[in-house]
Design a protein around this motif. Structure first.
Motif: not given
Length: 160
Positions: A43-62
């Motif tokens: 339940g913690a807030d996050s600011l996620v910076l990843m390179p293109t293709g690094g899988g950012k979307s999975l970090c909220f989708q899962l």
């Protein structure tokens, strides 16, 4: 703060890996994903910076699939939202989008699914947040998480 999947209760860590494989077809996380997902699941807030293709979307989708309620994803890129929703739906995930690019039938189907409690992920363009109908809907549907995807593009909207 640095977290790993060891920080989670054992069942949640198992749920993450099982969901990763069952829904997304991957055996392991990419670098940084498990830490972000663990952080999100507590339940913690996050600011996620990843390179293109690094899988950012999975970090909220899962986490959206494991947590109760609806995850709202704000993105200014309609084509990307459509691609992500299509991919999620093909994987069996209840996802929809509310954008200016929708047909009336698409918009009606998303509203109906929201009202019936069938969606796990709702993608919205930033301009949709300004409508009174959207704000009322968000109050009713049990939003458990909000993600801003492609936030670097939002600055291009300026005063809009």
């Amino acid at each position: 703060m640095y977290l790993s999947t060891e920080s989670l209760p054992p069942q949640t860590s198992t749920d993450s890996l099982a969901t990763l494989k069952a829904v997304f077809g991957y055996e392991t996380f990419r670098p940084g994903q498990s830490e972000v997902i663990a952080h999100t699941l507590i339940g913690a807030d996050s600011l996620v910076l990843m390179p293109t293709g690094g899988g950012k979307s999975l970090c909220f989708q899962l986490p959206a699939l494991i947590r109760e309620g609806v995850t709202v994803v704000i993105s200014p890129l309609i084509a990307l939202m459509r691609d992500q929703v299509r991919g999620l739906q093909e994987a069996g995930v209840a996802a929809g989008a509310l954008t200016s690019g929708n047909t009336q039938e698409e918009t009606d189907a998303v509203w109906e699914a929201l009202e019936a409690g069938r969606l796990k992920l709702l993608y919205m363009a930033p301009e949709r947040l300004a409508s009174g109908a959207a704000m009322g809907m968000l109050r009713r549907i049990g939003v458990s998480m909000i993600a801003v995807d492609e936030a670097h593009c939002v600055s291009q909207w300026g005063h809009d």
